[in-house]
Design a protein around this motif. Sequence first.
Motif, PDB file in Angstrom:
ATOM      1  N   ILE A   1       1.201  -6.054 -25.927  1.00  0.00           N
ATOM      2  CA  ILE A   1       2.903  -5.931 -25.417  1.00  0.00           C
ATOM      3  C   ILE A   1       3.859  -6.269 -26.845  1.00  0.00           C
ATOM      4  O   ILE A   1       4.624  -5.993 -26.691  1.00  0.00           O
ATOM      5  N   PHE A   2       3.206  -7.149 -27.768  1.00  0.00           N
ATOM      6  CA  PHE A   2       3.804  -7.256 -28.738  1.00  0.00           C
ATOM      7  C   PHE A   2       4.480  -6.107 -29.657  1.00  0.00           C
ATOM      8  O   PHE A   2       5.287  -6.333 -30.547  1.00  0.00           O
ATOM      9  N   TYR A   3       3.719  -4.856 -29.310  1.00  0.00           N
ATOM     10  CA  TYR A   3       3.955  -3.676 -30.076  1.00  0.00           C
ATOM     11  C   TYR A   3       5.507  -3.289 -30.255  1.00  0.00           C
ATOM     12  O   TYR A   3       6.310  -2.730 -30.772  1.00  0.00           O
ATOM     13  N   VAL A   4       6.124  -3.803 -28.809  1.00  0.00           N
ATOM     14  CA  VAL A   4       7.422  -3.442 -28.201  1.00  0.00           C
ATOM     15  C   VAL A   4       8.274  -4.279 -29.244  1.00  0.00           C
ATOM     16  O   VAL A   4       9.468  -3.722 -29.500  1.00  0.00           O
ATOM     17  N   PHE A   5       8.051  -5.476 -30.027  1.00  0.00           N
ATOM     18  CA  PHE A   5       8.834  -5.942 -31.159  1.00  0.00           C
ATOM     19  C   PHE A   5       8.629  -5.218 -32.473  1.00  0.00           C
ATOM     20  O   PHE A   5       9.491  -5.618 -33.377  1.00  0.00           O
ATOM     21  N   LEU A   6       7.999  -4.339 -32.595  1.00  0.00           N
ATOM     22  CA  LEU A   6       7.813  -3.524 -33.956  1.00  0.00           C
ATOM     23  C   LEU A   6       9.180  -2.860 -34.557  1.00  0.00           C
ATOM     24  O   LEU A   6       9.613  -2.950 -35.631  1.00  0.00           O
ATOM     25  N   PRO A   7       9.813  -2.073 -33.428  1.00  0.00           N
ATOM     26  CA  PRO A   7      11.148  -1.817 -33.986  1.00  0.00           C
ATOM     27  C   PRO A   7      12.156  -2.696 -34.644  1.00  0.00           C
ATOM     28  O   PRO A   7      12.750  -2.711 -35.568  1.00  0.00           O
ATOM     29  N   LEU A   8      11.953  -3.917 -33.783  1.00  0.00           N
ATOM     30  CA  LEU A   8      13.019  -4.989 -34.352  1.00  0.00           C
ATOM     31  C   LEU A   8      12.492  -5.498 -35.700  1.00  0.00           C
ATOM     32  O   LEU A   8      13.452  -5.899 -36.686  1.00  0.00           O
ATOM     33  N   GLU A   9      11.095  -5.803 -35.760  1.00  0.00           N
ATOM     34  CA  GLU A   9      10.719  -6.009 -37.074  1.00  0.00           C
ATOM     35  C   GLU A   9      11.077  -5.157 -38.188  1.00  0.00           C
ATOM     36  O   GLU A   9      11.546  -5.563 -39.391  1.00  0.00           O
ATOM     37  N   ASP A  10      10.760  -3.826 -37.882  1.00  0.00           N
ATOM     38  CA  ASP A  10      11.367  -2.672 -38.783  1.00  0.00           C
ATOM     39  C   ASP A  10      12.683  -2.976 -39.207  1.00  0.00           C
ATOM     40  O   ASP A  10      13.169  -2.882 -40.456  1.00  0.00           O
ATOM     41  N   TRP A  11      13.712  -3.247 -38.287  1.00  0.00           N
ATOM     42  CA  TRP A  11      15.032  -3.273 -38.595  1.00  0.00           C
ATOM     43  C   TRP A  11      15.302  -4.683 -39.342  1.00  0.00           C
ATOM     44  O   TRP A  11      16.060  -4.673 -40.343  1.00  0.00           O
ATOM     45  N   PHE A  12      14.805  -5.787 -38.997  1.00  0.00           N
ATOM     46  CA  PHE A  12      14.868  -6.994 -39.847  1.00  0.00           C
ATOM     47  C   PHE A  12      14.361  -6.903 -41.124  1.00  0.00           C
ATOM     48  O   PHE A  12      14.998  -7.320 -41.990  1.00  0.00           O
ATOM     49  N   LEU A  13      13.261  -6.309 -41.381  1.00  0.00           N
ATOM     50  CA  LEU A  13      12.854  -5.872 -42.968  1.00  0.00           C
ATOM     51  C   LEU A  13      13.846  -5.051 -43.536  1.00  0.00           C
ATOM     52  O   LEU A  13      13.991  -5.259 -45.021  1.00  0.00           O
ATOM     53  N   TRP A  14      14.568  -4.187 -42.971  1.00  0.00           N
ATOM     54  CA  TRP A  14      15.448  -3.470 -43.687  1.00  0.00           C
ATOM     55  C   TRP A  14      16.532  -4.160 -44.088  1.00  0.00           C
ATOM     56  O   TRP A  14      17.237  -3.961 -45.194  1.00  0.00           O
ATOM     57  N   LEU A  15      16.996  -5.022 -42.921  1.00  0.00           N
ATOM     58  CA  LEU A  15      17.978  -5.864 -43.312  1.00  0.00           C
ATOM     59  C   LEU A  15      17.693  -6.784 -44.911  1.00  0.00           C
ATOM     60  O   LEU A  15      18.861  -7.035 -45.573  1.00  0.00           O
ATOM     61  N   LEU A  16      16.732  -7.351 -44.705  1.00  0.00           N
ATOM     62  CA  LEU A  16      15.980  -7.886 -45.721  1.00  0.00           C
ATOM     63  C   LEU A  16      15.740  -7.109 -47.033  1.00  0.00           C
ATOM     64  O   LEU A  16      15.690  -7.796 -48.144  1.00  0.00           O
ATOM     65  N   ARG A  17      15.910  -5.956 -46.766  1.00  0.00           N
ATOM     66  CA  ARG A  17      15.482  -4.953 -48.070  1.00  0.00           C
ATOM     67  C   ARG A  17      14.080  -5.392 -48.576  1.00  0.00           C
ATOM     68  O   ARG A  17      13.716  -5.544 -49.611  1.00  0.00           O
ATOM     69  N   ALA A  18      13.235  -5.481 -47.491  1.00  0.00           N
ATOM     70  CA  ALA A  18      11.778  -5.803 -48.140  1.00  0.00           C
ATOM     71  C   ALA A  18      10.883  -4.716 -47.305  1.00  0.00           C
ATOM     72  O   ALA A  18      11.179  -4.303 -46.291  1.00  0.00           O
ATOM     73  N   GLU A  19       9.369  -4.532 -47.823  1.00  0.00           N
ATOM     74  CA  GLU A  19       8.633  -3.882 -47.438  1.00  0.00           C
ATOM     75  C   GLU A  19       7.651  -4.881 -46.653  1.00  0.00           C
ATOM     76  O   GLU A  19       6.932  -5.756 -47.398  1.00  0.00           O
ATOM     77  N   LYS A  20       7.067  -4.435 -45.385  1.00  0.00           N
ATOM     78  CA  LYS A  20       5.882  -5.213 -45.024  1.00  0.00           C
ATOM     79  C   LYS A  20       4.523  -4.950 -45.796  1.00  0.00           C
ATOM     80  O   LYS A  20       4.396  -3.850 -46.131  1.00  0.00           O
TER      81      LYS A  20
END
Length: 414
Positions: A379-398
Motif C-alpha cells: 500500500i505504501f506504493y501509493v506514496f511513490l508519486p509524492l516521493e518523486d515530487w519531494f525529490l524533485w523539489l529538493l533537486r535530488a535523485e533517489k
Amino acid sequence: MGKPDTITYPVEDPVWNSKPAWVLPGWAEPVMVASILFGAMYMTRRRDYSVFRQSRNRHKTILDDEPGSDLSSDSLLHYDSENEDDAQDPIAASKHMPKQRKCCFGFVVQTPNTSRFKNNFHSRILQKFPFLIEMFYWIINYAFYRMTAITSQRIFAKTGIWNVAQAHGIKVLEVEHLSWLSFLFPVQERQVQQWFMRGHQDALTFLNKAYALIHIPGTVGFICWYYYIAPSHPTFAVARRTMTLTNFLAFLTFIFYPCMPPRLLPKEYGFLDTVRHDDAESVWMSGKYVNSLAAMPSMHFGYAFCIGLTLVYHSGLFRRTLERGEMRKGPFWKLFYLFVGLAYPVFILTVIVATANHYIMDALVSACYVFIAYSCNKIFYVFLPLEDWFLWLLRAEKPIPSTGERFREYGGRI
C-alpha cells in the motif's frame, strides 16, 4: 484453574528486595542509536564511488550511463516500474522522460524524472550512502509516534484521557479473564509478575532494563543488520514496509483507543510499577510528546514478532530454493536463525508482561497487525508519486540501494 470471579485483589504493599538498577545517563541511548545508524551508513557505503567526481568502476549505476550508451540486459532486467526500489527505467532516465507510477485501481501517474539531478552534490552523497534514505524513513515514523499523544489528548479532552485509558485497561483484563475468551489467556499477567517478585527480583530488574534498552536500539540494529545482509533490496523492503505499516496501524489505535498499561492501574488490580522503582524508563519513553497510555497494542512485541518471522524466513529452513543473490547457509546458521527467530519474540513477551507494561492481549493484537501489514505492505506504493515530487523539489535523485552488496563482497555464506 477455574475462571476468577474478580480481577481485583486485596491491596498489599509488596516487599521489593532487589537493589535499583544502575541508571544510564540521558545521553547514552541517543548516542547508542546514532552509533548504530551511522555505523550502518558507513558499512553499507559504496566504497569506490566518489562524491566529488564521476564514478568509473564496477559500481557504476544505470544512472551514470551517458545517453545513447549501450545498456546491458542485466540493467534492463533490474527495472520494475511497480517497485519502489528502482530509481528509474534506464532508457527513460537517459532521456529524462517522466516516470510512470502505477497507483490504486490501475491508474498511472506521471511524475518528474529526477535523474537530471544525479550529479548534484547532495544526490551523490545519497548515492555514496544510500542507507540515509532508510534513516529518513524511520525519522518520519518516530515523528508520527510523537504526535499520537497530542492527538489522543485532544480527542478525549472533555472526558479526560486518563480516565478513558484506565477504563480501557480494566476492560482488557475483564475480556482476558472474565469473558468467554478467557480460554485464550490461561495465565494472568499478575501471576507472571508475582512469580518474579517471589524470589526472582534480580531477574525482574534485568527485564526492566531490557524493556527500556532493547526496543529502539534492538529494532534499529535489526534494520541496519538486515539492510547489510539481505539477499536483495526488495526482500529487505518487504520487512521494512511491514514494520512501518504495523507502526501506523498501532498509531491509529493509540490515538482512538488509549489504554493504560497494567503498572499504572490502581493498586487493587495487583500490579507493581517496577519500572519506576528501577528508574528503568527509556529516554524515548519520557518527555512531553511520549504517549504513556499506549499499551494497546504492544509495539515491543510487534517489532519482535516481525523480526522473529524475518529471521525464520532468513534461515531458509522452510524454503526449497534460494533467492537470487542469496548465499547458501550451513546447518549451524540455519538453526541459529531459527532459534533466535523463535526465542526473541518469546523473550520480549516475557519482558512486557513481567514488567506490567502490557497485557497479553496487547501482544496478540500486535501479532495480528503484523500479519495484516505483511498482507498489505505494498500500500505504501501509493506514496511513490509524492516521493518523486519531494525529490524533485529538493533537486535530488533517489539512490540505488546497496542492500547486501558489502556482505556479498566479503563472501558471506551464512
